[in-house]
Scaffold this active site. Structure first.
Site, mmCIF file in Angstrom:
data_model
loop_
_atom_site.group_PDB
_atom_site.id
_atom_site.type_symbol
_atom_site.label_atom_id
_atom_site.label_comp_id
_atom_site.label_asym_id
_atom_site.label_seq_id
_atom_site.Cartn_x
_atom_site.Cartn_y
_atom_site.Cartn_z
ATOM 1 N N CYS A 125 0.416 3.286 3.369
ATOM 2 C CA CYS A 125 0.647 1.867 3.122
ATOM 3 C C CYS A 125 1.236 1.349 4.414
ATOM 4 C CB CYS A 125 1.615 1.662 1.957
ATOM 5 S SG CYS A 125 2.084 -0.076 1.761
ATOM 6 N N CYS B 280 4.078 -1.586 3.755
ATOM 7 C CA CYS B 280 5.395 -1.239 3.197
ATOM 8 C C CYS B 280 5.373 0.239 2.856
ATOM 9 C CB CYS B 280 5.771 -2.133 2.030
ATOM 10 S SG CYS B 280 4.468 -2.427 0.814
ATOM 11 N N SER B 281 5.430 0.590 1.598
ATOM 12 C CA SER B 281 5.412 2.015 1.258
ATOM 13 C C SER B 281 4.812 2.247 -0.124
ATOM 14 C CB SER B 281 6.821 2.595 1.333
ATOM 15 O OG SER B 281 7.690 1.851 0.493
ATOM 16 N N CYS B 282 3.773 1.468 -0.491
ATOM 17 C CA CYS B 282 3.111 1.628 -1.784
ATOM 18 C C CYS B 282 2.643 3.074 -1.929
ATOM 19 C CB CYS B 282 1.904 0.700 -1.881
ATOM 20 S SG CYS B 282 2.354 -1.032 -1.760
#
Lengths: 85, 198
Positions: B106, B109-111
């Site tokens: 991702c 962000c950090s999905c």
């Protein structure tokens, strides 16, 4: 409302920077890719991030970009995409 | 509360989250107990063994594998894994083959498919992985000890929308005859992110 782009269509990710929050990554701007899947209709992330209750709902497409020796697939809202120049 | 946010560079975020929680608690909108219970329930359900079970079933049952690749939400529900418990995400499973190796990132962000893999590792959230996974994935894979043949194309899935990805690794050679339970022990978290072969 029908989808603007069909499976396999060639598209370009918007080159211009979008104002405020967006889910169009900068490294894909201006790049040409092809639609590999239609993901369905989702509220536009840019508008939802602004807290709009009636955020525009748009088709999201999986778009595959060739970046030299590898491919990247990103899920992009319809308004992030343009027909190829 | 703070333990949840203990990873590199997060002190400021911890401070902000704590301040927000204090405000909400002061207004009577949340209680510490309710937050603790939510996190507990979340972590009880969100664990990598979910992902391992899915892969083991896909390796042993071709019809399940086909359903998994076609409609992952419905297929994992067959195993009693309820994705709707957390957020209305759509799961997509991408299959490794001799020709294509898949990898998940991702960049924005950090999905991450937390429901199936548990909380994400720190490196997954690092700026370095998020940048290099899309610019030089072959070099990143080499650092994880993954060497792919030249002819294997790397396909990186950038989780930019409500879609969450899970890699279906190739079944390892020599695993014939193993039952699902044994197969599940071969699978690793990194294999489901694409930074390991299995």
């Amino acid at each position: 409302m029908s989808a603007r782009f069909a499976l396999g269509a060639c598209v370009r990710a918007q080159a211009a920077a979008r104002e405020g929050h967006t889910r169009l990554p900068a490294y894909l701007r201006g790049r040409i890719g092809s639609i590999v899947a239609l993901r369905g209709r989702y509220p536009l992330a840019d508008e939802r991030a602004r807290g709009l209750r009636d955020a525009r709902v748009e088709m999201v497409y999986a778009v595959q970009f060739s970046l030299g020796d590898h491919d990247v697939v990103a899920d992009l809202w319809e308004s992030y995409l343009e027909g190829p120049a | 509360m703070s333990g949840v946010h203990d990873h590199h560079g997060s002190a400021e975020m911890t401070r902000r989250v704590d301040a927000l929680v204090a405000r909400l608690a002061h207004r009577g909108l949340v209680t510490d107990a309710a937050i603790a219970e939510t996190i507990e329930s979340f972590l009880t359900h969100a664990k990598p063994s979910n992902g391992f079970r899915i892969v083991a079933r896909a390796w042993s049952d071709d019809a399940f594998r086909a359903r998994l690749l076609d409609d992952a939400n419905a297929a994992v529900a067959e195993l009693g894994i309820d994705l709707s418990h957390w957020a209305p995400v759509t799961l997509r499973v991408v299959e490794n083959t001799a020709d294509v190796h898949n990898m998940i990132v991702c960049t924005l962000c950090s999905c991450y498919p937390i429901a199936l893999l548990g909380p994400s590792p720190a490196w997954y959230k690092s700026a370095e992985y998020r940048a290099r996974a899309v610019s030089e994935p072959r070099a990143v894979l080499a650092e994880f000890g993954v060497e792919l043949p030249e002819r294997t194309r790397i396909r990186v899935w950038d989780s930019t929308s409500e879609m969450r990805y899970l890699v279906l690794p190739r079944r390892p050679a020599g695993s014939d005859g193993l039952d699902e339970q044994r197969l599940a022990t071969l699978v690793t978290r990194n294999g489901l992110i694409g930074t390991a072969l299995v």
